[in-house]
Enzyme design. Structure first.
Site, PDB file in Angstrom:
ATOM      1  N   HIS A 228       0.831  -1.207   0.000  1.00 59.62           N
ATOM      2  CA  HIS A 228       0.000   0.000   0.000  1.00 59.62           C
ATOM      3  C   HIS A 228       0.868   1.261   0.000  1.00 59.62           C
ATOM      4  O   HIS A 228       0.695   2.151  -0.842  1.00 59.62           O
ATOM      5  CB  HIS A 228      -0.904  -0.041   1.232  1.00 59.62           C
ATOM      6  N   GLU A 229       1.797   1.343   0.937  1.00 58.27           N
ATOM      7  CA  GLU A 229       2.597   2.571   1.080  1.00 58.27           C
ATOM      8  C   GLU A 229       3.516   2.796  -0.112  1.00 58.27           C
ATOM      9  O   GLU A 229       3.736   3.934  -0.533  1.00 58.27           O
ATOM     10  CB  GLU A 229       3.402   2.536   2.379  1.00 58.27           C
ATOM     11  N   HIS A 232       1.874   4.614  -2.796  1.00 59.63           N
ATOM     12  CA  HIS A 232       1.952   6.066  -2.638  1.00 59.63           C
ATOM     13  C   HIS A 232       3.271   6.604  -3.189  1.00 59.63           C
ATOM     14  O   HIS A 232       3.301   7.644  -3.849  1.00 59.63           O
ATOM     15  CB  HIS A 232       1.824   6.454  -1.163  1.00 59.63           C
TER      16      HIS A 232
END
Length: 411
Positions: A228-229, A232
């Protein structure tokens, strides 16, 4: 009365502990409040928009560039008191998870065949990328020698900050306390040349039984927090960034048109297609950029993969290219397109290689083309073979004493 209040507060805290929490927005607020960091961010975003427009205008260029992206990684455990084989294994386990998730090779993506009917027009995507722990030419002061994996221990890496110029050019992953109630955070569009990092909590890094002080805890124990990160870092917003009144998916919300509009995160592990949000559309709860549990997120969309690839193309020259064994770099960095060709073709690189040479032979061993590229920063070289007969030829690419040979067919 006091006892009831304490019990109520305890339940609230337990509730928060069971919900995914990401600190990307807070991290971006810090960046945008720093004039220099803000300008660096805006400059990268402007370059990204140009690259994204190129890919969206010519989607076939994505498939034609067939060399796997190689990204050098360094993992840092600043809270570890001493090096351990367990933590090195944990680091590699997390890298393995990234390579599965970002290439659509994770086992649970098989669930998409049963879920896709809830999401018309949505297809899974992959980046064709390989994350590799660096093993050569480590930064001075790292106490690592050639052959050591780029995993550091107990160095108080960055002193608690989110960037370090000593490790510029790496994809830096830091496993430490990410902050109160946070599982992790990253910049939205990171900069390797500035040594920026992705930070993951000690309790959400990797999978399995973990190591002393670094134990992945359910429901965030499958390594998907970093998936997920890192999304980003490659310029993906949350899928729930939309307002239901948004009218242009290219410029509003998460700016990815094949993720259904969503204006609220989804927690836990809901049944696929059971969460209806904007305009009655099903929220894409199985997407890595939502907030569901690790076991219930398993895919990027094709549009998200294109956006990440455009961002990689924007920052590719920022990654160092001399920290992996040359053979590793060669095997995955070069592609020849088109092949077969009519005598004009491209040598394409996924990462910059400053000094190398290209030599082309016919099947008798006769050299028909030879050229050196010195202090080169181009990712694409056009080769023209004039008056070349049809047949099979060998292309040798050489750098620093190593050589890779590929075949090309002239027709």
């Amino acid at each position: 009365m006091k006892l009831k209040l304490l019990i109520a507060l305890l339940f609230v805290q337990l509730g928060y502990s069971q919900q995914r929490t990401c600190g990307m927005e807070q991290n971006m607020e810090r960046i945008m409040n720093d004039p220099i960091a803000r300008q660096n961010y805006l400059n990268l975003q402007a370059k990204f928009e140009i690259e994204l427009a190129k890919l969206e205008k010519n989607p076939n260029s994505i498939a034609s560039t067939n060399a796997t992206i190689i990204i050098p990684v360094a993992v840092h455990f600043p809270d570890a008191t001493s090096p351990t084989a367990c933590l090195r294994t944990l680091a590699q386990t997390q890298i393995d998870i990234l390579n599965l998730d970002y290439n659509g090779l994770n086992q649970d993506i098989s669930q998409w065949s049963g879920a896709s009917g809830n999401y018309p027009g949505v297809n899974t995507g992959n980046m064709d990328v390989r994350f590799v722990l660096a093993n050569q030419n480590h930064p001075a002061g790292s106490n690592l020698v050639n052959g050591d994996l780029a995993v550091t221990f107990g160095t108080n890496f960055l002193g608690g900050a989110d960037s370090d110029g000593n490790w510029s050019g790496y994809m830096n992953l830091v496993c430490r306390n990410a902050g109160q109630n946070l599982l992790g955070y990253s910049p939205l569009g990171g900069s390797p040349s500035n040594g920026q990092t992705v930070v993951i909590s000690n309790s959400a890094f990797g999978r399995g039984s973990g190591c002393a002080g670094f134990v992945p805890r359910s429901p965030y124990n499958l390594g998907r927090t970093l998936t997920h990160e890192l999304g980003h870092f490659f310029n993906l917003s949350h899928t729930f960034s939309s307002s239901c009144s948004n009218s242009n998916c290219n410029t509003q919300g998460d700016r990815v048109c094949d993720t259904p509009p969503s204006n609220a995160p989804t927690y836990g592990c809901p049944a696929t297609g059971s969460v209806s949000q904007c305009n009655g559309e099903n929220a894409l709860t199985v997407n890595y950029m939502d907030y569901t549990n690790d076991a219930c997120m398993y895919m990027f969309t094709a549009g998200q993969a294109t956006r990440m690839l455009a961002y990689y193309n924007t920052i590719s020259s920022q990654f160092v290219t001399d920290v992996l064994s040359t053979n590793e770099f060669f095997t995955n960095n070069f592609s020849i397109v088109p092949n077969p060709s009519k005598g004009i073709f491209n040598i394409q690189l996924k990462s910059v290689l400053n000094d190398y040479s290209i030599v082309i032979y016919d099947t008798t061993g006769r050299v028909i083309f030879e050229k050196e590229y010195v202090n080169n920063s181009e990712l694409n070289q056009i080769v023209t073979l004039n008056d070349t007969m049809k047949g099979v030829y060998l292309i040798s690419i050489r750098s620093q004493g190593d050589c890779l040979t590929k075949k090309i067919i002239i027709e």
